[in-house]
Design a protein around this motif. Structure first.
Motif, PDB file in Angstrom:
ATOM      1  N   GLU A   1      56.145  14.388 120.708  1.00  0.00           N
ATOM      2  CA  GLU A   1      55.565  13.204 121.320  1.00  0.00           C
ATOM      3  C   GLU A   1      56.545  12.034 121.272  1.00  0.00           C
ATOM      4  OE1 GLU A   1      51.835  12.282 119.585  1.00  0.00           O
ATOM      5  OE2 GLU A   1      50.830  14.070 120.383  1.00  0.00           O
ATOM      6  N   LEU A   2      56.463  11.206 122.277  1.00  0.00           N
ATOM      7  CA  LEU A   2      57.280  10.005 122.324  1.00  0.00           C
ATOM      8  C   LEU A   2      56.779   8.992 121.299  1.00  0.00           C
ATOM      9  CD1 LEU A   2      57.511   9.548 126.199  1.00  0.00           C
ATOM     10  CD2 LEU A   2      59.231  10.537 124.688  1.00  0.00           C
ATOM     11  N   THR A   3      57.674   8.137 120.862  1.00  0.00           N
ATOM     12  CA  THR A   3      57.277   7.097 119.924  1.00  0.00           C
ATOM     13  C   THR A   3      56.455   6.028 120.646  1.00  0.00           C
ATOM     14  OG1 THR A   3      59.275   5.777 120.307  1.00  0.00           O
ATOM     15  CG2 THR A   3      59.380   7.478 118.600  1.00  0.00           C
TER      16      THR A   3
ATOM     17  N   ILE B   1      56.685   4.378 124.551  1.00  0.00           N
ATOM     18  CA  ILE B   1      55.545   4.239 125.451  1.00  0.00           C
ATOM     19  C   ILE B   1      55.424   2.793 125.945  1.00  0.00           C
ATOM     20  CG2 ILE B   1      53.038   4.371 125.613  1.00  0.00           C
ATOM     21  CD1 ILE B   1      54.316   7.084 125.578  1.00  0.00           C
ATOM     22  N   LYS B   2      55.632   1.840 125.035  1.00  0.00           N
ATOM     23  CA  LYS B   2      55.561   0.428 125.416  1.00  0.00           C
ATOM     24  C   LYS B   2      56.640   0.080 126.445  1.00  0.00           C
ATOM     25  CE  LYS B   2      53.490  -1.373 121.153  1.00  0.00           C
ATOM     26  NZ  LYS B   2      53.677  -2.258 119.978  1.00  0.00           N
ATOM     27  N   GLU B   3      57.838   0.664 126.297  1.00  0.00           N
ATOM     28  CA  GLU B   3      58.912   0.404 127.267  1.00  0.00           C
ATOM     29  C   GLU B   3      58.514   0.889 128.658  1.00  0.00           C
ATOM     30  OE1 GLU B   3      62.526   2.135 125.955  1.00  0.00           O
ATOM     31  OE2 GLU B   3      62.641   0.980 124.090  1.00  0.00           O
ATOM     32  N   ILE B   4      57.872   2.068 128.718  1.00  0.00           N
ATOM     33  CA  ILE B   4      57.430   2.605 130.012  1.00  0.00           C
ATOM     34  C   ILE B   4      56.390   1.695 130.636  1.00  0.00           C
ATOM     35  CG2 ILE B   4      56.235   4.546 131.110  1.00  0.00           C
ATOM     36  CD1 ILE B   4      57.486   6.343 128.945  1.00  0.00           C
TER      37      ILE B   4
ATOM     38  N   LYS C   1      45.978   5.433 121.367  1.00  0.00           N
ATOM     39  CA  LYS C   1      46.339   6.835 121.563  1.00  0.00           C
ATOM     40  C   LYS C   1      45.072   7.676 121.576  1.00  0.00           C
ATOM     41  CE  LYS C   1      49.021  10.680 119.701  1.00  0.00           C
ATOM     42  NZ  LYS C   1      49.826  11.182 118.564  1.00  0.00           N
ATOM     43  N   ILE C   2      44.938   8.528 122.592  1.00  0.00           N
ATOM     44  CA  ILE C   2      43.748   9.366 122.751  1.00  0.00           C
ATOM     45  C   ILE C   2      44.175  10.827 122.732  1.00  0.00           C
ATOM     46  CG2 ILE C   2      41.814   9.964 124.263  1.00  0.00           C
ATOM     47  CD1 ILE C   2      41.961   7.121 125.358  1.00  0.00           C
TER      48      ILE C   2
ATOM     49  N   GLY D   1      55.800  11.113 128.949  1.00  0.00           N
ATOM     50  CA  GLY D   1      55.953   9.725 129.356  1.00  0.00           C
ATOM     51  C   GLY D   1      55.553   9.478 130.800  1.00  0.00           C
ATOM     52  N   THR D   2      54.928  10.489 131.418  1.00  0.00           N
ATOM     53  CA  THR D   2      54.489  10.340 132.808  1.00  0.00           C
ATOM     54  C   THR D   2      53.315   9.372 132.896  1.00  0.00           C
ATOM     55  OG1 THR D   2      55.180  12.604 133.311  1.00  0.00           O
ATOM     56  CG2 THR D   2      53.617  11.575 134.830  1.00  0.00           C
ATOM     57  N   VAL D   3      53.383   8.484 133.865  1.00  0.00           N
ATOM     58  CA  VAL D   3      52.269   7.563 134.105  1.00  0.00           C
ATOM     59  C   VAL D   3      51.176   8.334 134.837  1.00  0.00           C
ATOM     60  CG1 VAL D   3      51.542   5.424 135.202  1.00  0.00           C
ATOM     61  CG2 VAL D   3      53.821   5.583 134.187  1.00  0.00           C
TER      62      VAL D   3
END
Length: 255
Positions: free
Chosen positions: A109-111, A115-118, A133-134, A162-164
């Motif tokens: 999993e990404l940190t 996620i905030k950067e994306i 996080k769900i 990291g896909t939206v």
């Protein structure tokens, strides 16, 4: 004289052709000065999401755009007048099945910071109000609420790739209304006579309206929906649950 007539006929023909071509080039391509052209809508999406627009069409004052980005396909709805992104949805998923001789790759999993950067790349001038996080068992994703000056955007991002997954915005500014509460009540009482129990304002599909709950003398309730700008009565909904319950109780007593 005959030569002169042919000369003027040729001049008129050339002018006619120029007028027709100008109308086709400029008249049809610009149906409305207030509406984004397809080229402008495509440029706006490319600058915002850095992908490749594969299709674009106009329907109901909205551009429906398909965007290819990082081997994924997204569907975007864009307001043709303001350029506002109404929805951003991934319409495909990239999957791969391991061969019998291979074991499934370990999911990393990404940190939260990544996620905030994306998320910040999608809403540049926004502030992350919440990040949750769900985990639904097989998949994990982050749900973020981002606020900027005019909009509140809800974004979901896959925790691994990291896909939206989705991005939906709503306006946080109260739309203008010309009708006062008193005026709305007066209109409602012309439809249903009784005592006003409650009144509130709602907005749906860019339409703002009053909802006025009225209690009648025979113990029924009606909710009158009135357009907040035009004053038109949009609907009258009756809730006679209490009256029906009373009739049922009377029937039980007779038995």
């Amino acid at each position: 004289m005959k030569k002169i007539s042919w000369f003027w006929l040729a001049i008129c023909s050339i002018i006619f052709v120029i007028v027709v071509v100008s109308f086709q080039q400029f008249g049809k391509l610009n149906p409305s000065a207030d509406m984004l052209t397809e080229e402008e809508a495509e440029k706006l999406v490319n600058e915002r999401y850095q992908g490749r627009v594969s299709s674009i069409k106009l329907a109901n004052q909205q551009y429906h755009i398909e965007l290819e980005k990082q081997n994924h396909l997204y569907t975007i709805k864009l307001d043709s007048s303001s350029g506002k992104v109404l929805s951003f949805t991934q319409t495909d998923t990239e999957t791969s099945k391991p061969t019998p001789s291979q074991s499934p790759p370990q999911k990393v999993e990404l940190t939260e910071e990544k996620i905030k950067e994306i998320i910040r790349s999608l809403v540049v001038n926004g502030t992350i109000a919440s990040l949750e996080k769900i985990d639904n068992g097989s998949d994990s994703f982050y749900k973020a609420i981002v606020n900027d000056i005019e909009n509140q955007t809800t974004i979901t991002v896959d925790a691994i790739s990291g896909t939206v997954l989705t991005s939906t915005s709503i306006s946080i500014n109260q739309p203008p209304k010309t009708l006062t509460e008193k005026e709305a009540v007066e209109i409602a009482l012309t439809q249903v006579q009784g005592e006003v129990d409650d009144i509130w304002v709602e907005t749906e599909n860019n339409q703002t309206y009053y909802l006025i709950k009225i209690e009648t003398n025979d113990d029924r309730e009606a909710t009158v929906q009135i357009h907040a700008i035009t004053g038109d009565v949009m609907s009258v909904a009756w809730d006679d649950h209490e009256n029906k319950q009373k009739e049922k109780d009377d029937d039980d007593d007779e038995e």
